[in-house]
Design a protein around this motif. Structure first.
Motif, PDB file in Angstrom:
ATOM      1  N   ALA A 239      -5.373  22.069   4.033  1.00 34.79           N
ATOM      2  CA  ALA A 239      -5.957  23.193   3.294  1.00 34.79           C
ATOM      3  C   ALA A 239      -6.846  22.677   2.165  1.00 34.79           C
ATOM      4  O   ALA A 239      -7.619  23.437   1.584  1.00 34.79           O
ATOM      5  N   PHE A 240      -6.708  21.357   1.870  1.00 34.08           N
ATOM      6  CA  PHE A 240      -7.497  20.745   0.788  1.00 34.08           C
ATOM      7  C   PHE A 240      -8.073  19.420   1.273  1.00 34.08           C
ATOM      8  O   PHE A 240      -7.559  18.823   2.205  1.00 34.08           O
ATOM      9  N   HIS A 241      -9.124  18.968   0.631  1.00 34.48           N
ATOM     10  CA  HIS A 241      -9.651  17.628   0.909  1.00 34.48           C
ATOM     11  C   HIS A 241      -8.827  16.613   0.132  1.00 34.48           C
ATOM     12  O   HIS A 241      -8.178  16.950  -0.850  1.00 34.48           O
ATOM     13  N   THR A 242      -8.856  15.370   0.584  1.00 35.84           N
ATOM     14  CA  THR A 242      -8.212  14.309  -0.198  1.00 35.84           C
ATOM     15  C   THR A 242      -9.146  13.103  -0.256  1.00 35.84           C
ATOM     16  O   THR A 242     -10.114  13.012   0.509  1.00 35.84           O
ATOM     17  N   ASP A 243      -8.825  12.165  -1.120  1.00 34.24           N
ATOM     18  CA  ASP A 243      -9.647  10.953  -1.240  1.00 34.24           C
ATOM     19  C   ASP A 243      -9.291   9.923  -0.168  1.00 34.24           C
ATOM     20  O   ASP A 243      -9.853   8.841  -0.143  1.00 34.24           O
ATOM     21  N   LYS A 244      -8.357  10.248   0.716  1.00 38.12           N
ATOM     22  CA  LYS A 244      -7.919   9.264   1.705  1.00 38.12           C
ATOM     23  C   LYS A 244      -8.426   9.542   3.121  1.00 38.12           C
ATOM     24  O   LYS A 244      -8.653   8.622   3.902  1.00 38.12           O
ATOM     25  N   LEU A 245      -8.562  10.817   3.488  1.00 32.78           N
ATOM     26  CA  LEU A 245      -8.859  11.137   4.894  1.00 32.78           C
ATOM     27  C   LEU A 245     -10.260  10.682   5.319  1.00 32.78           C
ATOM     28  O   LEU A 245     -10.407  10.049   6.369  1.00 32.78           O
ATOM     29  N   GLY A 246     -11.265  10.968   4.516  1.00 32.52           N
ATOM     30  CA  GLY A 246     -12.646  10.615   4.887  1.00 32.52           C
ATOM     31  C   GLY A 246     -12.818   9.125   5.161  1.00 32.52           C
ATOM     32  O   GLY A 246     -13.330   8.732   6.221  1.00 32.52           O
ATOM     33  N   PRO A 247     -12.388   8.273   4.222  1.00 32.04           N
ATOM     34  CA  PRO A 247     -12.535   6.828   4.455  1.00 32.04           C
ATOM     35  C   PRO A 247     -11.796   6.331   5.706  1.00 32.04           C
ATOM     36  O   PRO A 247     -12.281   5.451   6.412  1.00 32.04           O
ATOM     37  N   PHE A 248     -10.634   6.926   5.991  1.00 36.15           N
ATOM     38  CA  PHE A 248      -9.879   6.547   7.188  1.00 36.15           C
ATOM     39  C   PHE A 248     -10.660   6.908   8.453  1.00 36.15           C
ATOM     40  O   PHE A 248     -10.850   6.092   9.362  1.00 36.15           O
ATOM     41  N   LEU A 249     -11.168   8.137   8.507  1.00 38.62           N
ATOM     42  CA  LEU A 249     -11.913   8.577   9.683  1.00 38.62           C
ATOM     43  C   LEU A 249     -13.201   7.780   9.851  1.00 38.62           C
ATOM     44  O   LEU A 249     -13.569   7.402  10.972  1.00 38.62           O
ATOM     45  N   GLU A 250     -13.868   7.502   8.746  1.00 38.47           N
ATOM     46  CA  GLU A 250     -15.122   6.733   8.806  1.00 38.47           C
ATOM     47  C   GLU A 250     -14.868   5.361   9.430  1.00 38.47           C
ATOM     48  O   GLU A 250     -15.598   4.918  10.331  1.00 38.47           O
ATOM     49  N   ARG A 251     -13.809   4.700   8.979  1.00 34.30           N
ATOM     50  CA  ARG A 251     -13.498   3.359   9.484  1.00 34.30           C
ATOM     51  C   ARG A 251     -13.094   3.417  10.959  1.00 34.30           C
ATOM     52  O   ARG A 251     -13.522   2.584  11.770  1.00 34.30           O
TER      53      ARG A 251
ATOM     54  N   LEU B   2       0.820  -1.205   0.000  1.00 36.98           N
ATOM     55  CA  LEU B   2       0.000   0.000   0.000  1.00 36.98           C
ATOM     56  C   LEU B   2       0.860   1.264   0.000  1.00 36.98           C
ATOM     57  O   LEU B   2       0.586   2.218  -0.729  1.00 36.98           O
ATOM     58  N   VAL B   3       1.924   1.261   0.804  1.00 35.80           N
ATOM     59  CA  VAL B   3       2.794   2.436   0.876  1.00 35.80           C
ATOM     60  C   VAL B   3       3.463   2.672  -0.469  1.00 35.80           C
ATOM     61  O   VAL B   3       3.551   3.817  -0.939  1.00 35.80           O
ATOM     62  N   GLN B   4       3.909   1.602  -1.101  1.00 34.34           N
ATOM     63  CA  GLN B   4       4.562   1.762  -2.405  1.00 34.34           C
ATOM     64  C   GLN B   4       3.621   2.426  -3.409  1.00 34.34           C
ATOM     65  O   GLN B   4       4.030   3.314  -4.156  1.00 34.34           O
ATOM     66  N   ASP B   5       2.372   1.993  -3.397  1.00 39.35           N
ATOM     67  CA  ASP B   5       1.405   2.594  -4.328  1.00 39.35           C
ATOM     68  C   ASP B   5       1.096   4.041  -3.945  1.00 39.35           C
ATOM     69  O   ASP B   5       1.110   4.942  -4.780  1.00 39.35           O
ATOM     70  N   GLN B   6       0.821   4.249  -2.651  1.00 41.73           N
ATOM     71  CA  GLN B   6       0.388   5.589  -2.232  1.00 41.73           C
ATOM     72  C   GLN B   6       1.521   6.611  -2.358  1.00 41.73           C
ATOM     73  O   GLN B   6       1.291   7.744  -2.750  1.00 41.73           O
ATOM     74  N   VAL B   7       2.739   6.168  -2.036  1.00 41.27           N
ATOM     75  CA  VAL B   7       3.864   7.099  -2.032  1.00 41.27           C
ATOM     76  C   VAL B   7       4.122   7.625  -3.446  1.00 41.27           C
ATOM     77  O   VAL B   7       4.571   8.755  -3.634  1.00 41.27           O
ATOM     78  N   ALA B   8       3.775   6.816  -4.428  1.00 37.47           N
ATOM     79  CA  ALA B   8       3.967   7.235  -5.816  1.00 37.47           C
ATOM     80  C   ALA B   8       2.772   8.026  -6.340  1.00 37.47           C
ATOM     81  O   ALA B   8       2.776   8.478  -7.489  1.00 37.47           O
ATOM     82  N   THR B   9       1.745   8.192  -5.484  1.00 41.54           N
ATOM     83  CA  THR B   9       0.510   8.815  -5.952  1.00 41.54           C
ATOM     84  C   THR B   9       0.275  10.197  -5.339  1.00 41.54           C
ATOM     85  O   THR B   9       0.167  11.206  -6.050  1.00 41.54           O
ATOM     86  N   LEU B  10       0.183  10.227  -3.998  1.00 41.10           N
ATOM     87  CA  LEU B  10      -0.050  11.513  -3.314  1.00 41.10           C
ATOM     88  C   LEU B  10       0.335  11.353  -1.854  1.00 41.10           C
ATOM     89  O   LEU B  10      -0.055  10.379  -1.207  1.00 41.10           O
ATOM     90  N   ASN B  11       1.114  12.288  -1.344  1.00 41.98           N
ATOM     91  CA  ASN B  11       1.595  12.145   0.034  1.00 41.98           C
ATOM     92  C   ASN B  11       1.163  13.276   0.954  1.00 41.98           C
ATOM     93  O   ASN B  11       0.405  13.073   1.876  1.00 41.98           O
ATOM     94  N   ILE B  12       1.678  14.467   0.720  1.00 44.68           N
ATOM     95  CA  ILE B  12       1.438  15.575   1.648  1.00 44.68           C
ATOM     96  C   ILE B  12       0.789  16.729   0.880  1.00 44.68           C
ATOM     97  O   ILE B  12       1.354  17.193  -0.120  1.00 44.68           O
ATOM     98  N   VAL B  13      -0.377  17.140   1.332  1.00 45.08           N
ATOM     99  CA  VAL B  13      -0.994  18.322   0.717  1.00 45.08           C
ATOM    100  C   VAL B  13      -1.467  19.337   1.752  1.00 45.08           C
ATOM    101  O   VAL B  13      -1.840  20.448   1.399  1.00 45.08           O
TER     102      VAL B  13
END
Ligand SMILES: *Cc1c(COP(=O)(O)O)cnc(C)c1O
Length: 405
Positions: free
Chosen positions: A75-87, A61-72
């Motif tokens: 100040a912006f929404h991301t496709d990762k934070l909501g699902p993490f908090l929901e779970r 998972l880290v290998q895939d994510q690190v090549a996709t999007l890491n730190i923003v």
């Protein structure tokens, strides 16, 4: 002399006293040193490595994510934070979460939430809010948190200390009741005190504390940075007594043994005190951390790590209980969160850890007297059998050396 140890002692602040081993690789419950010697990790970075070193699902998972999007930043929404908090909310029974990085930051977040709740919901007069914590606690190392530590070394030289905290004896409900007053915002408690030496409160304490807090309009905040996420044989240690805290602090294993990920979770009426600009963290909730945290939670559930911890913890405690050594004063714990207390008149936990290290078993003493055993929850039963043999042999050796001297 070992070059890496030399470099650290030359250039690194001396705020730790590590065992003399230089680790270069980890996999599952094992780590290897630079000479290729293999060790069984019975400490798992103070429970941060519950998923095992380099857990394959997390590495992928880290290998895939690190090549996709890491730190923003937030100040912006991301496709990762909501699902993490929901779970995280689904699994813990909380309504909302506020992501941070380290455990101490999540504790600080809990303190801020409790104080603002006290002023805006409970109606405590400005700057009068108090938080009750327990003697023997460990909640981190920030200047605010050490203000309510009663460990002399954690505090000495670092004053002045933040006001607004009081301490009660751990496990003593009467003391808690007596300490609550109209300014009390929260009771902050570890369900089991880890750093204090794996100290379990009397059965029923946490449940009674919950009822008392409800009755007196005080928030119950559980610091499960160490006890949470399967460590004690349940997803949360609070579940052992069916306790539902108003606020919950997670960290350590939430990062899957890869990354610092922490969170303060709470009921909606508590979390709602935060408005934009009140609190934040540049890295808190970043997409890499959120992706790791979500996968770490999913692995815990899908691999049944809490159940494994319960079963193997009972097994290990029973096996340790059968060791016949005058050095053992107590064996206690819950799940794979175990302390072996050494009689200080007969030996130190540090010596035991050094001798265990020579035999290829890594652990760390807490205070002078307790050997902490908290391996990755993925550890194999055979490895536990092997560990028990090493512990038995080391205690025999210590006893022999003592009698010979
Ligand atoms: C480790 C720990 C913390 C602090 O976590 P850090 O990530 O080291 O800041 C807080 N509370 C408890 C119970 C812990 O065990």
């Amino acid at each position: 002399m070992n070059n890496y140890i030399d470099l650290e002692s030359r250039y690194c602040a001396r705020n730790y006293h590590p065992l003399p081993v230089v680790l270069t690789r980890g996999e599952g419950a094992y780590v290897w040193d630079e000479s290729g010697k293999k060790y069984l990790d019975m400490m798992s970075a103070y429970s941060a490595v519950s998923h095992g070193h380099a857990n394959p699902r997390l590495v992928k998972l880290v290998q895939d994510q690190v090549a996709t999007l890491n730190i923003v930043s937030r100040a912006f929404h991301t496709d990762k934070l909501g699902p993490f908090l929901e779970r995280a909310c689904q699994l813990t029974g909380q309504d909302m979460g506020l992501p941070m990085n380290t455990g101490a930051e999540a504790v600080e977040t809990a303190i801020k939430a409790a104080r603002k709740w006290a002023y805006t919901v409970k109606g405590v007069a400005a700057d009068k809010a108090e938080i009750i914590a327990c003697k023997g606690n460990f909640h981190g190392r920030t200047t605010t948190i050490i203000a309510f530590s009663d460990e002399a070394q954690y505090k000495a030289g670092f004053g002045p200390y933040a006001p607004g905290f009081s301490l009660v004896e751990y496990g003593n409900l009467g003391a808690l009741e007596a300490a609550i007053n109209e300014n009390t915002a929260a009771f902050l408690v570890e369900p089991i005190q880890g750093e204090a030496g794996i100290v379990l409160p009397p059965p029923g304490y946490l449940k009674a504390a919950e009822e008392l807090c409800r009755r007196r309009n005080v928030l119950l905040i559980a610091d499960e940075v160490q006890t949470g996420l399967g460590r004690t044989g349940k997803l949360l240690a609070c579940e052992h007594e069916d306790v539902h805290p108003d606020g919950l602090i997670l960290g350590k294993a939430l990062g899957g043994g890869i990354f610092p990920v922490s969170m303060f979770l709470a009921k909606k009426e508590v979390m709602d005190v935060f408005t934009p600009g009140d609190h934040g963290s540049t890295f808190g909730g970043n997409p890499l951390a959120a992706a790791i945290g979500l996968e770490a939670l999913n692995i815990l559930v899908e691999d049944g790590l809490a159940e494994r911890s319960a079963e193997l913890g009972d097994y290990l405690i029973a096996a340790l209980g059968e060791i016949d050594s005058p050095l053992i004063r107590d064996v206690r714990g819950c799940g794979l969160f175990i302390g072996v207390e050494i009689d200080p008149a007969l030996g130190t936990a540090r010596t035991a850890c050094e001798l265990l290290m020579e035999r290829g078993l890594l652990s760390k003493e807490t205070h002078e007297t307790v050997v902490r055993l908290a391996p990755p929850l993925t550890i194999a039963r055979e490895d536990i059998d092997w560990a028990v043999e090493q512990i038995r042999d080391v205690l025999t050796e210590m006893d022999r050396l003592r009698l010979a001297s």
